[in-house]
Design a protein around this motif. Structure first.
Motif, short mmCIF file in Angstrom:
data_model
loop_
_atom_site.label_atom_id
_atom_site.label_comp_id
_atom_site.label_asym_id
_atom_site.label_seq_id
_atom_site.Cartn_x
_atom_site.Cartn_y
_atom_site.Cartn_z
N VAL A 30 17.21 -3.28 1.43
CA VAL A 30 18.19 -2.88 0.43
C VAL A 30 17.43 -2.63 -0.87
CG1 VAL A 30 20.33 -3.47 -0.76
CG2 VAL A 30 19.91 -4.33 1.56
N ILE A 31 17.55 -1.41 -1.40
CA ILE A 31 16.80 -1.01 -2.59
C ILE A 31 17.79 -0.57 -3.67
CG2 ILE A 31 15.14 0.64 -3.54
CD1 ILE A 31 13.89 0.79 -0.72
N GLY A 32 17.75 -1.24 -4.81
CA GLY A 32 18.69 -0.92 -5.87
C GLY A 32 20.13 -1.10 -5.44
N GLY A 33 20.37 -2.06 -4.56
CA GLY A 33 21.73 -2.33 -4.08
C GLY A 33 22.20 -1.45 -2.95
N LYS A 34 21.33 -0.51 -2.50
CA LYS A 34 21.74 0.42 -1.45
C LYS A 34 20.89 0.23 -0.20
CE LYS A 34 23.09 3.87 -4.90
NZ LYS A 34 22.82 5.23 -5.44
N PRO A 35 21.52 0.20 0.98
CA PRO A 35 20.73 -0.02 2.20
C PRO A 35 19.92 1.21 2.60
CG PRO A 35 23.04 0.34 2.75
CD PRO A 35 22.96 0.26 1.24
N VAL A 36 18.72 0.97 3.08
CA VAL A 36 17.94 2.01 3.74
C VAL A 36 18.67 2.37 5.04
CG1 VAL A 36 15.74 2.46 4.91
CG2 VAL A 36 15.78 1.25 2.71
N PRO A 37 18.78 3.65 5.39
CA PRO A 37 19.59 4.04 6.55
C PRO A 37 19.00 3.69 7.90
CG PRO A 37 18.56 5.98 5.55
CD PRO A 37 18.30 4.83 4.63
N PHE B 36 0.83 -1.20 0.00
CA PHE B 36 0.00 0.00 0.00
C PHE B 36 0.87 1.25 0.00
CE2 PHE B 36 -1.83 3.44 2.56
CZ PHE B 36 -2.90 3.79 1.74
N ALA B 37 1.94 1.26 0.78
CA ALA B 37 2.84 2.43 0.81
C ALA B 37 3.43 2.69 -0.58
CB ALA B 37 3.94 2.22 1.84
N THR C 173 10.72 7.02 12.01
CA THR C 173 11.93 7.81 11.72
C THR C 173 11.69 8.98 10.79
OG1 THR C 173 12.61 6.54 9.76
CG2 THR C 173 13.26 5.67 11.93
N GLY C 174 10.60 8.94 10.02
CA GLY C 174 10.36 9.97 9.02
C GLY C 174 11.02 9.68 7.69
N PHE C 175 11.84 8.62 7.61
CA PHE C 175 12.48 8.29 6.34
C PHE C 175 11.48 7.58 5.44
CE2 PHE C 175 14.81 5.71 3.33
CZ PHE C 175 15.77 6.60 2.87
N ASP C 176 11.26 8.10 4.25
CA ASP C 176 10.23 7.60 3.34
C ASP C 176 10.80 6.46 2.49
OD1 ASP C 176 8.15 7.17 1.55
OD2 ASP C 176 7.65 9.30 1.41
N VAL C 177 10.63 5.23 2.97
CA VAL C 177 11.16 4.07 2.26
C VAL C 177 10.45 3.89 0.92
CG1 VAL C 177 11.67 1.61 2.42
CG2 VAL C 177 11.62 2.99 4.50
N ALA C 178 9.16 4.12 0.89
CA ALA C 178 8.40 3.95 -0.35
C ALA C 178 8.90 4.90 -1.43
CB ALA C 178 6.91 4.16 -0.11
N ALA C 179 9.26 6.12 -1.05
CA ALA C 179 9.79 7.08 -2.02
C ALA C 179 11.12 6.58 -2.60
CB ALA C 179 9.98 8.44 -1.36
N MET C 180 11.97 6.02 -1.74
CA MET C 180 13.23 5.46 -2.21
C MET C 180 12.98 4.32 -3.18
SD MET C 180 16.39 3.99 0.11
CE MET C 180 17.83 3.18 -0.65
N PHE C 181 11.95 3.50 -2.90
CA PHE C 181 11.65 2.38 -3.78
C PHE C 181 11.11 2.86 -5.13
CE2 PHE C 181 8.57 -0.71 -5.45
CZ PHE C 181 9.43 -1.76 -5.71
N ILE C 182 10.16 3.78 -5.12
CA ILE C 182 9.60 4.26 -6.40
C ILE C 182 10.67 5.01 -7.19
CG2 ILE C 182 7.85 5.71 -7.48
CD1 ILE C 182 6.76 3.11 -6.35
N ALA D 59 22.22 -6.77 -9.15
CA ALA D 59 22.68 -7.10 -10.50
C ALA D 59 21.97 -8.34 -11.03
CB ALA D 59 24.19 -7.33 -10.50
N ARG D 60 21.42 -9.15 -10.13
CA ARG D 60 20.68 -10.36 -10.53
C ARG D 60 19.20 -10.07 -10.76
NH1 ARG D 60 23.18 -14.50 -5.96
NH2 ARG D 60 25.35 -14.46 -6.68
N GLY D 61 18.79 -8.84 -10.56
CA GLY D 61 17.40 -8.49 -10.81
C GLY D 61 16.55 -8.36 -9.57
N LEU D 62 17.18 -8.31 -8.41
CA LEU D 62 16.45 -8.16 -7.15
C LEU D 62 16.53 -6.70 -6.70
CD1 LEU D 62 17.70 -11.47 -5.51
CD2 LEU D 62 15.39 -11.01 -6.38
N LEU D 63 15.56 -5.92 -7.14
CA LEU D 63 15.55 -4.49 -6.85
C LEU D 63 15.32 -4.22 -5.37
CD1 LEU D 63 15.64 -1.66 -8.27
CD2 LEU D 63 13.14 -1.73 -8.21
#
Length: 316
Positions: free
Chosen positions: A212-219, A21-22, A296-305, A263-267
């Motif tokens: 981990v999104i696009g190979g980068k960890p959420v903080p 939903f997010a 925390t206020g960190f928008d994980v969904a925004a990082m994903f989109i 790199a294997r396709g796991l976004l």
């Protein structure tokens, strides 16, 4: 963009905590058209993969949170992105769904996570590729080998390879109480392989979900802390979710593994870390977006989109 979400029934969503939903809410906020369908809505006919989909419009209401247009049957390749968010169990029906999505990819669909990559990364067994970050682990159906592992390590977690939400997890301490029963039950008397891991005492501080999104960890991570006498931190098993800044060790693990999996396709990947150790790699429908954002206020969904948009832009 036109974004289609392959998900469980929308009526089952608990929108106050649902990560799918997010994602939908963030996509709609940016002006993307949001569609939804279930695995049973997919069809392969005369070589083409289609699905009966509905465009959905978010209402902002807590109960009647969406309204849906009339269903339409379309080729999955018409969407700019398909987000695979079906929850386990990872049974053969799930596997058949990945085959259909893979055929749709060959016809031009873009699917995140890639269906072949989901199929190739069992959420328990994948840690075997990164054993430098794991506690002592054994996968076997052999009762004698499982007993020997317990004899060696004394305090052991036993779990099925296809479980979710903490289901089927047992701790057997040094006294070996119920060891035989646990092994017989989980392996079905030696017919099914299971996982045994040396117990990690740091579970009292939480089973950490590292996204981990696009190979980068959420903080920020979500520590799922067992309650009472429970050994499982899973939220579905009653664990308390507490968001925390990512630790140096968690970042080290995520930065080592994340780019390989991306790199294997796991976004989108959800790493489970207890103390210093990687325990699982979740690739089907990782969660905890809203818990982290709310605390925390960190928008994980925004990082994903953001990551989805970048992938689509790169492909065009």
């Amino acid at each position: 963009m036109n974004i289609a979400f392959l998900a469980d029934p929308l009526s089952s969503f608990k929108i106050y905590k649902d990560s799918t939903f997010a994602m939908m809410r963030e996509a709609a906020r940016r002006g993307h058209a949001v569609y939804a369908f279930e695995q049973r809505d997919m069809v392969l006919e005369e070589g083409a993969v289609t699905a009966e989909v509905r465009r959905i419009h978010l209402t902002g209401e807590p109960d009647a949170w969406y309204r849906a247009d009339a269903p339409e049957i379309v080729a999955l390749s018409v969407f700019d992105a398909i987000i695979e968010r079906k929850d386990p169990p990872f049974d053969m029906e799930y596997v058949y769904g990945t085959y259909l999505l893979e055929l749709a990819e060959r016809q031009g669909a873009r699917v995140f996570n890639r269906p072949g990559a989901i199929r190739d990364h069992n959420e328990k067994l994948t840690i075997g590729q990164f054993s430098g970050y794991t506690s002592p682990t054994l996968v076997s159906s052999n009762p004698a080998r499982l007993r020997a592992f317990h004899d060696k390590h004394g305090d052991v977690i036993f779990k099925p390879l296809d479980g979710m939400g903490g289901a089927g997890i047992f701790r057997v301490k040094a006294d070996g109480m119920n060891l035989g029963s646990v092994i017989e039950s989980l392996t079905d008397n030696g017919r099914h392989s299971i996982m045994a891991q040396k117990f990690i005492p740091a579970i009292t501080q939480g089973d950490k979900r590292v996204l981990v999104i696009g190979g980068k960890p959420v903080p920020f991570t979500l520590a799922r802390i067992p309650q009472g006498n429970e050994v499982r931190g899973n939220l579905a098993a009653g664990g308390l979710g507490v968001a925390m800044p990512i630790t140096e060790r968690e970042r080290e693990i995520a930065e080592a593994i994340g780019p390989i999996l991306a790199a294997r396709g796991l976004l989108l990947v959800g790493l489970d870390v207890i103390g210093e150790y990687l325990t699982e790699v979740n690739v089907t429908s990782p969660t905890c977006f809203q818990e982290i954002a709310d605390q925390t206020g960190f928008d994980v969904a925004a990082m994903f989109i953001d990551a989805v948009e970048q992938q689509v832009s790169k492909a065009n």
